[in-house]
Design a protein around this motif. Structure first.
Motif, short mmCIF file in Angstrom:
data_model
loop_
_atom_site.label_atom_id
_atom_site.label_comp_id
_atom_site.label_asym_id
_atom_site.label_seq_id
_atom_site.Cartn_x
_atom_site.Cartn_y
_atom_site.Cartn_z
N LEU A 43 -14.80 -0.73 -14.62
CA LEU A 43 -13.23 -0.92 -13.80
C LEU A 43 -12.49 -1.98 -14.41
O LEU A 43 -12.96 -3.17 -14.90
CB LEU A 43 -13.79 -1.35 -12.46
CG LEU A 43 -12.98 -1.76 -11.26
CD1 LEU A 43 -12.28 -0.28 -10.69
CD2 LEU A 43 -13.43 -2.49 -10.10
N VAL A 59 -8.17 10.65 -15.70
CA VAL A 59 -9.47 9.66 -15.81
C VAL A 59 -9.29 8.40 -15.59
O VAL A 59 -9.98 7.77 -14.88
CB VAL A 59 -9.74 10.09 -17.42
CG1 VAL A 59 -10.97 8.97 -17.66
CG2 VAL A 59 -10.44 11.58 -17.57
N SER A 61 -6.85 6.96 -13.78
CA SER A 61 -6.74 6.53 -12.32
C SER A 61 -7.89 6.83 -11.59
O SER A 61 -8.33 5.75 -10.61
CB SER A 61 -5.62 7.69 -11.75
OG SER A 61 -5.67 7.56 -10.59
N LEU A 62 -8.92 7.68 -11.94
CA LEU A 62 -10.11 7.88 -11.02
C LEU A 62 -10.95 6.59 -11.27
O LEU A 62 -11.64 6.08 -10.71
CB LEU A 62 -10.88 9.01 -11.65
CG LEU A 62 -10.46 10.61 -11.09
CD1 LEU A 62 -11.24 11.51 -11.81
CD2 LEU A 62 -10.25 10.37 -9.70
N LEU A 63 -10.98 5.97 -12.50
CA LEU A 63 -12.09 4.78 -13.09
C LEU A 63 -11.14 3.66 -12.76
O LEU A 63 -12.05 2.72 -12.57
CB LEU A 63 -12.23 4.74 -14.66
CG LEU A 63 -12.87 6.31 -14.90
CD1 LEU A 63 -12.95 6.00 -16.66
CD2 LEU A 63 -14.59 6.16 -14.42
N GLY A 64 -10.15 3.47 -12.12
CA GLY A 64 -9.37 2.19 -11.93
C GLY A 64 -9.09 1.50 -13.37
O GLY A 64 -9.31 0.17 -13.02
N LEU A 65 -8.72 1.98 -14.25
CA LEU A 65 -8.75 1.22 -15.45
C LEU A 65 -7.36 0.40 -15.39
O LEU A 65 -6.43 0.90 -14.64
CB LEU A 65 -8.56 2.27 -16.72
CG LEU A 65 -9.81 3.12 -16.87
CD1 LEU A 65 -9.76 4.07 -18.30
CD2 LEU A 65 -10.95 2.44 -17.01
N LYS B 29 -10.94 11.50 -4.20
CA LYS B 29 -11.08 10.14 -4.03
C LYS B 29 -10.12 9.20 -3.18
O LYS B 29 -10.32 8.45 -2.44
CB LYS B 29 -10.72 9.52 -5.39
CG LYS B 29 -11.14 8.06 -5.74
CD LYS B 29 -10.74 7.43 -7.24
CE LYS B 29 -11.23 6.09 -7.13
NZ LYS B 29 -10.58 5.23 -8.13
N ARG B 43 -15.84 5.59 -6.39
CA ARG B 43 -15.60 5.80 -7.94
C ARG B 43 -16.63 6.52 -8.48
O ARG B 43 -16.38 7.52 -9.27
CB ARG B 43 -15.75 4.44 -8.50
CG ARG B 43 -15.31 4.51 -10.04
CD ARG B 43 -15.21 2.92 -10.46
NE ARG B 43 -14.50 2.40 -11.57
CZ ARG B 43 -15.41 2.53 -12.91
NH1 ARG B 43 -16.51 2.92 -12.95
NH2 ARG B 43 -14.95 2.14 -13.99
#
Lengths: 116, 144
Positions: A43, A59, A61-65, B29, B43
Motif C-alpha cells: 500500500l 492494478v 488502483s486495486l492495490l492503492g499505490l 472493490k 484489498r
C-alpha cells in the motif's frame, strides 16, 4: 517522503494526479509483470514499470499505490491518461533509464517494499 | 440463529477483451469499500478477484465474476466457459503459465495468478471440466 518532494528531486513529469502529490510514499517496487506487482507491492508504494497500457492503472488502483512511474517507454497515450484520471491514479513519467531512476529514489531514502 | 443479511453482485467478463479486463474486480472493490469492509481485507479480495477475472480474459471465452458478502465471510466465484485446466496441480505451481506471447507482452502470464489467489484467499477450490469451463471458488473470512 511525499510524492511532491520525490517528483521535484528527480525531475519527474507529472502526467496526471497533480492534486494527489501530498501523498506519502511507503516504498518502491519495480516490475513489468502485473501478477508480480499484485503479489508484492505494498500500500502507498510507487511502482516503476515500462508497461503503459490501461491494465497498469487497474492494478495500481486495486492495490492503492501512491503512483506509477513510467520509464523506458513511449509517451503515455490519451487513453491511459484518462483511465488514470478516472481511477485517481498518479501517473509520473521519467526520461532517464530505470537504473538511473531507481538509484535516484534509493538515494532519496526510498526503499524496496515487499508485502508480508 | 437469525438469517444473516447478504449482498450479492455479478459482473460479466469477456474472454480476450483486455480493454475491460479488471473492471469487475474494480467494481467489486468499490462495493466492498462502500459497505465498510476493512481496507486490508477489501484489498486481498480485490487482488484475488482480479487474478481470477484476468484468467477468464486470458484463457476463456466468457464468464462471470460473482461475489456474496455476509457479515462473516466474503465468497467469490469466477465461472467461465472455456477450455478447462488439464492439470490443476501444475497450474497452481508458481511460474507455470500457458498464456500466449501477446498476453505475456502485456505483463500477464507470469504463472502467479493462481498462487496469488491461494495466498490471498482463506479457501480456494477449483472445479474444471475440459472443453467446458472452470469455476474458481474463493472464501475470505470477515473477522472485522
Amino acid at each position: 517522503m511525499n510524492l511532491k518532494a520525490m517528483v521535484e528531486a528527480l525531475d519527474l513529469r507529472v502526467v496526471c494526479g497533480e492534486e494527489h502529490l501530498s501523498r506519502d510514499v511507503s516504498g518502491g517496487y519495480v516490475s513489468d509483470m502485473l501478477s508480480d506487482v499484485l503479489a508484492h507491492a505494498a500500500l502507498d508504494c510507487i511502482w516503476v514499470t515500462r508497461q503503459s497500457h490501461r491494465n497498469v492503472i487497474a492494478v495500481a488502483s486495486l492495490l492503492g499505490l501512491a503512483a506509477v512511474v513510467l520509464v523506458n517507454c513511449p509517451e503515455p497515450s490519451p487513453e491511459l491518461v484518462s483511465k488514470a484520471q478516472a481511477e485517481n491514479v498518479v501517473l509520473l513519467y521519467s526520461t532517464v533509464s530505470a537504473f538511473e531512476l531507481v538509484g535516484g529514489m534509493y538515494a532519496l531514502g526510498i526503499r524496496g517494499c515487499r508485502r508480508a | 440463529m437469525v438469517e444473516q443479511a447478504v449482498l450479492e453482485v455479478a459482473y460479466q467478463v469477456v474472454g480476450g477483451d483486455f480493454s475491460q479486463a479488471g473492471d469487475g474486480a474494480s467494481r467489486l472493490k468499490r462495493v466492498l469499500q462502500q459497505i465498510g469492509l476493512a481496507p486490508a481485507l477489501s484489498r486481498r479480495i480485490a487482488v484475488a478477484a482480479y487474478e481470477a477475472e484476468l484468467n477468464i480474459v486470458i484463457h476463456a471465452y466468457s464468464g462471470v465474476l460473482k461475489a456474496k458478502v455476509s457479515p462473516v465471510k466474503v465468497e467469490v466465484w469466477a465461472e467461465d466457459q472455456g477450455p478447462g485446466i488439464p492439470d490443476v496441480e501444475l497450474a497452481m505451481k508458481e511460474g507455470y503459465s500457458t498464456a500466449p506471447d501477446h498476453v505475456r507482452a502485456l505483463g500477464f502470464g507470469a504463472g502467479m495468478g493462481l498462487p496469488n489467489m491461494r495466498r490471498n484467499a482463506d479457501e480456494l477450490e477449483i472445479k474444471t471440466v475440459l472443453g467446458e469451463g472452470t469455476i474458481v471458488y474463493m472464501c475470505f473470512a470477515n473477522r472485522a
